[in-house]
Motif scaffolding. Sequence first.
Motif, mmCIF file in Angstrom:
data_model
loop_
_atom_site.group_PDB
_atom_site.id
_atom_site.type_symbol
_atom_site.label_atom_id
_atom_site.label_comp_id
_atom_site.label_asym_id
_atom_site.label_seq_id
_atom_site.Cartn_x
_atom_site.Cartn_y
_atom_site.Cartn_z
ATOM 1 N N GLY A 126 -3.868 -4.587 -0.594
ATOM 2 C CA GLY A 126 -3.164 -4.217 0.635
ATOM 3 C C GLY A 126 -2.554 -2.830 0.531
ATOM 4 O O GLY A 126 -2.597 -2.045 1.484
ATOM 5 N N GLY A 127 -1.990 -2.518 -0.631
ATOM 6 C CA GLY A 127 -1.446 -1.181 -0.840
ATOM 7 C C GLY A 127 -2.528 -0.123 -0.833
ATOM 8 O O GLY A 127 -2.338 0.981 -0.308
ATOM 9 N N LEU A 128 -3.701 -0.462 -1.398
ATOM 10 C CA LEU A 128 -4.829 0.474 -1.413
ATOM 11 C C LEU A 128 -5.291 0.767 0.015
ATOM 12 O O LEU A 128 -5.566 1.925 0.365
ATOM 13 N N GLN A 129 -5.357 -0.270 0.848
ATOM 14 C CA GLN A 129 -5.770 -0.080 2.239
ATOM 15 C C GLN A 129 -4.805 0.837 2.981
ATOM 16 O O GLN A 129 -5.220 1.764 3.681
ATOM 17 N N GLN A 130 -3.517 0.601 2.818
ATOM 18 C CA GLN A 130 -2.516 1.417 3.497
ATOM 19 C C GLN A 130 -2.502 2.844 2.944
ATOM 20 O O GLN A 130 -2.358 3.816 3.696
ATOM 21 N N ALA A 131 -2.646 2.978 1.615
ATOM 22 C CA ALA A 131 -2.660 4.318 1.007
ATOM 23 C C ALA A 131 -3.873 5.112 1.482
ATOM 24 O O ALA A 131 -3.777 6.322 1.743
ATOM 25 N N ALA A 132 -5.026 4.445 1.598
ATOM 26 C CA ALA A 132 -6.224 5.125 2.084
ATOM 27 C C ALA A 132 -6.004 5.660 3.495
ATOM 28 O O ALA A 132 -6.407 6.783 3.832
ATOM 29 N N MET A 133 -5.344 4.858 4.327
ATOM 30 C CA MET A 133 -5.079 5.299 5.698
ATOM 31 C C MET A 133 -4.107 6.477 5.716
ATOM 32 O O MET A 133 -4.300 7.446 6.464
ATOM 33 N N GLN A 134 -3.056 6.411 4.902
ATOM 34 C CA GLN A 134 -2.073 7.489 4.878
ATOM 35 C C GLN A 134 -2.691 8.795 4.374
ATOM 36 O O GLN A 134 -2.476 9.864 4.953
ATOM 37 N N VAL A 135 -3.453 8.715 3.287
ATOM 38 C CA VAL A 135 -4.071 9.924 2.730
ATOM 39 C C VAL A 135 -5.100 10.486 3.708
ATOM 40 O O VAL A 135 -5.165 11.704 3.942
ATOM 41 N N LEU A 145 5.903 10.898 2.544
ATOM 42 C CA LEU A 145 5.806 11.014 1.090
ATOM 43 C C LEU A 145 6.200 9.719 0.399
ATOM 44 O O LEU A 145 5.497 9.222 -0.484
ATOM 45 N N ALA A 146 7.354 9.169 0.790
ATOM 46 C CA ALA A 146 7.837 7.940 0.152
ATOM 47 C C ALA A 146 6.852 6.803 0.355
ATOM 48 O O ALA A 146 6.569 6.019 -0.563
ATOM 49 N N LEU A 147 6.298 6.702 1.552
ATOM 50 C CA LEU A 147 5.353 5.632 1.866
ATOM 51 C C LEU A 147 4.073 5.787 1.054
ATOM 52 O O LEU A 147 3.635 4.845 0.382
ATOM 53 N N ALA A 148 3.476 6.972 1.081
ATOM 54 C CA ALA A 148 2.186 7.185 0.423
ATOM 55 C C ALA A 148 2.286 7.016 -1.092
ATOM 56 O O ALA A 148 1.393 6.442 -1.721
ATOM 57 N N VAL A 160 -0.194 14.618 -1.543
ATOM 58 C CA VAL A 160 0.403 14.614 -0.207
ATOM 59 C C VAL A 160 1.281 15.845 -0.001
ATOM 60 O O VAL A 160 1.321 16.428 1.090
ATOM 61 N N TRP A 161 1.976 16.285 -1.051
ATOM 62 C CA TRP A 161 2.807 17.492 -0.954
ATOM 63 C C TRP A 161 1.941 18.715 -0.634
ATOM 64 O O TRP A 161 2.311 19.534 0.219
ATOM 65 N N ALA A 162 0.815 18.833 -1.332
ATOM 66 C CA ALA A 162 -0.083 19.969 -1.061
ATOM 67 C C ALA A 162 -0.597 19.923 0.372
ATOM 68 O O ALA A 162 -0.680 20.962 1.046
ATOM 69 N N ILE A 163 -0.914 18.721 0.856
ATOM 70 C CA ILE A 163 -1.405 18.585 2.226
ATOM 71 C C ILE A 163 -0.323 18.976 3.229
ATOM 72 O O ILE A 163 -0.579 19.667 4.219
ATOM 73 N N ILE A 164 0.905 18.523 2.977
ATOM 74 C CA ILE A 164 2.016 18.822 3.886
ATOM 75 C C ILE A 164 2.317 20.318 3.926
ATOM 76 O O ILE A 164 2.565 20.899 4.991
ATOM 77 N N LYS A 165 2.288 20.965 2.764
ATOM 78 C CA LYS A 165 2.691 22.379 2.683
ATOM 79 C C LYS A 165 1.554 23.358 2.974
ATOM 80 O O LYS A 165 1.803 24.541 3.208
#
Length: 537
Positions: free
Chosen positions: A418-427, A81-84, A238-243
């Motif tokens: 760079g943040g967009l690339q990492q966020a896309a991977m996390q999501v 969560l914190a990362l995304a 991300v919360w909805a995905i996790i839960k």
Amino acid sequence: MTTQTSTVADDAPDPAPADGGGREPRSGLRGHPWLTLVTVAFGVAMVALDGTIVAIANPAIQHDLDASLADVQWITNGYLLALAVSLITAGKLGDRFGHRQTFLGGVVGFAAASAAIGLSGSVALVITFRVLQGLCGALLMPAALGLLRASFPAERLNAAIGIWGAVIGASTAAGPIVGGLLVEHKGWESVFFINIPVGALALVMGLVLLLDRRSKDAPRSFDLLGILLLSGAMFCLVWAIIKAPDWHWGDPRTLGFLAVSALAFGVFGFWETRVAEPLLPMSMFRSIPLTAGTVLMVLMAFGFMGGIFFVTFYLQNVNGLSPVDSGLRLLPLTAMMIVASPLAGAVITKVGPRVPLAGAMILAAVAMFGLSTLEADSGMGVTSLWFALLGLGLAPVMVGATEVIVGNAPLQHAGVAGGLQQAAMQVGGSLGTAVLGAVMASRVGSELPRKWAEAKLPPLSGEKEAALRDAAEVGIAPVPKGTPERMAEAIEHAVHGAFVSGMGLAFICAGIVSVLAAGVAVFTSRGKNDAGPSVHV
């Protein structure tokens, strides 16, 4: 694309920016592109290693701190969560204050949080400091890409990102093996303490070698409302995905968080077209290649992380391998990514990203469909074949899609890209794990009763049947003590058969998504913005 060139020697200082720009002049080894790559590689390796090494430590943490299963899940979910939520904002911080400073701050914070986790005496403190780790990892990863983007010219950026991808692959591969050895011989705390020397080395090298390269057009202010809207939207998503696995996708709570997320994303997009210095300039998405690269990264992570999530359960709970042996069984996948990443960078540099990325996703799809045919007793030979092919398909996408996103963004937005690339991977990874997990759970729920009846096993009560289904979803065959050998074999056969059937369907879905990703790859192209210094490297 116009790329400035010069005959200035490697160790000559960069010409000063026209407006003074706040950029340090290059001197000697400081700011050398390849030394910059080596330096950021240590920080990236620390985060990538942590991504897989902690999973090995979770059972020991649960036992030592008397934690519940939900507590252990939050050790991972809190970090995620914190990362995304903070990746794009962290990238903006790098664009504003300099990627060198942001990178060094992330390194120090990540190593300090790791030390604090190792010294924690309660699971609540472990979760708290894991959240801090996620925030610091968010600072570090986009800054690393921003430094590469600013240090390498366009024709060398793919090669640099190829090596960067190989470092991530090697660190990811080492996680289960190193983690297993550390937990077995030194305790779970050592899994976190290992980040301290790595972080210290990255810090020293960063102070000596990294150069603060900022565009003269770097942002001067912050879009606070944009930060709040984007953070809220990402958190709800991300919360909805996790839960969702616990609440179910049709539950009003899941749908409510998804609706709030969609609304927040919509308002965020509208606001970004009105504010003077937006957090995520919508004009970036006028670039079809950048948009295609972002979608490609989401789809790649969806198929890969979602499909591979079940492989560890398959290897340990169905094949009966230890965590260390499971890591060794996965080496064909990670080893191929290590070898293929720099090669992919070289190929993409020569021919462009479109054909290699489309072909790579087709290879990944073939590997996914191949993995869907695994049986409970499939041997090392067949699994190694499909794992190796999957690594060969994924490496060019990791490298090429990253370069497409970062290389097509203006230099002043390199951190955001760079943040967009990492966020896309996390999501994408989170969606893949949740959606394919639901697909698998549904198949296991339908197959298990049929296979149980075929084995002529005694019917179970509602409560016992639910417990059996939960165990079967992770490949565990709960055989009570004293069960006759023939009945125990029948239980294992039924449970493992249902699990493998569910895993097979999940991999088929992942393969279909990979085919769709190949279609998206057709719209990618090489970065059109000058990627860095006006000197030969």
